[in-house]
Design an enzyme around this catalytic site. Structure first.
Site, PDB file in Angstrom:
ATOM      1  N   ASP A  55       1.100  -0.885  -0.188  1.00  0.00           N
ATOM      2  CA  ASP A  55      -0.471  -0.090   0.159  1.00  0.00           C
ATOM      3  C   ASP A  55       1.269   1.577  -0.235  1.00  0.00           C
ATOM      4  O   ASP A  55       1.723   1.169   0.927  1.00  0.00           O
ATOM      5  CB  ASP A  55      -1.074   0.111   1.504  1.00  0.00           C
ATOM      6  CG  ASP A  55      -1.968  -1.174   0.513  1.00  0.00           C
ATOM      7  OD1 ASP A  55      -1.797  -1.567   0.053  1.00  0.00           O
ATOM      8  OD2 ASP A  55      -2.588  -1.115   1.799  1.00  0.00           O
TER       9      ASP A  55
ATOM     10  N   HIS B 138       3.850  -2.520   3.141  1.00  0.00           N
ATOM     11  CA  HIS B 138       3.941  -0.495   2.810  1.00  0.00           C
ATOM     12  C   HIS B 138       4.935  -0.274   2.489  1.00  0.00           C
ATOM     13  O   HIS B 138       5.773  -0.401   2.973  1.00  0.00           O
ATOM     14  CB  HIS B 138       3.326   0.207   4.062  1.00  0.00           C
ATOM     15  CG  HIS B 138       2.417  -0.368   3.991  1.00  0.00           C
ATOM     16  ND1 HIS B 138       2.265  -1.081   5.762  1.00  0.00           N
ATOM     17  CD2 HIS B 138       1.100   0.034   4.848  1.00  0.00           C
ATOM     18  CE1 HIS B 138       0.465  -1.679   5.718  1.00  0.00           C
ATOM     19  NE2 HIS B 138      -0.310  -0.792   5.416  1.00  0.00           N
TER      20      HIS B 138
END
Length: 258
Positions: free
Chosen positions: A66, A211
């Protein structure tokens, strides 16, 4: 005690016994109805879920990142995965794409999927259908303008959703995708702990969450890739691990053949 009183006492006791028995029977009946497979199945089927993982016999795994805020490690992650010939899926926020269009292009040019993580990282359950679809399309437009490819998958901001938001996503032909293996790298866990969490939890059809700006992910990623490759896993982008054609999504979010 008179005969009349004794008769009345027996009547009251019997009446109480029959009342209690009737209540027990009614409770049992209600329990059976509520827990009947058809009723449970109907309740589960009514709930709208994103895809968390996929039923796969082959040792396939998809890793995802992400990208919502920082951009410190994006190129390093690209370089690491290039070394191991691994392709991943990056879910980018539209605002992030505005700030770092060169990174969005670099991800696409390196062969990674660039998908949708909303335009502003809003909580979708708090938005109307029109607001959700407008937000999704705004991010799709930005990614398509940079890469030439329009996203088909979305990771919901904060992992937050309800039936309404899932239906809104699917109403424009997109598929919401979550994860079944969370690296928790956003908590700044040390690299060995990230490695342990991921390698011990992965199974065929898993989708792993990372991430792009987490502190120790670049340190942990090579060991994770090496370990899973040695264990016989093949890494594919999420679009390639998902099933096509007829399928169902069970109560855990696992996509299964119909």
């Amino acid at each position: 005690m008179t005969k009349a009183k004794e008769t009345f006492r027996v009547f009251v006791v019997r009446k109480r016994w029959w009342t209690a028995a009737a209540c027990l029977c009614l409770a049992a009946l209600l329990f059976g109805v509520v827990n009947h497979p058809a009723v449970v199945g109907a309740s589960a089927a009514a709930r709208q879920l994103p895809i968390y993982c996929v039923q796969r016999d082959q040792k396939l795994v998809a890793i995802s990142f992400d990208a919502a805020w920082g951009n410190e490690d994006t190129q390093q992650l690209i370089d690491i995965m290039d070394k191991y010939k691994v392709k991943a899926t990056f879910f980018v926020v539209g605002d992030w794409a505005d700030k770092y269009p060169e990174s969005v292009k670099a991800l696409h040019d390196a062969g990674h999927e660039v998908m949708n993580h909303s335009n502003t990282h809003a909580h979708y359950p708090q938005l109307s259908t029109d607001e959700i679809t407008a937000d999704l399309n705004a991010c799709n437009d930005k990614v398509e303008q940079i890469t030439g490819v329009r996203p088909t998958l979305v990771r919901l901001p904060y992992g937050d959703y309800d039936d309404h938001s899932i239906n809104a996503v699917r109403s424009i032909g997109m598929e919401p995708v979550q994860w079944d293996v969370d690296s928790l790298d956003w908590k700044d866990l040390e690299a060995p702990e990230i490695v342990k969490r991921v390698t011990e939890k992965v199974q065929p059809g898993s989708i792993v969450l990372f991430h792009n700006a987490a502190l120790h992910t670049p340190e942990a990623l090579p060991t994770i890739l090496e370990t899973l490759i040695q264990d016989g896993y093949t890494f594919v982008p999420i679009s390639q691990i998902l099933l096509t054609g007829e399928y169902t999504i069970d109560h855990t979010g696992r996509q299964c053949p119909a």
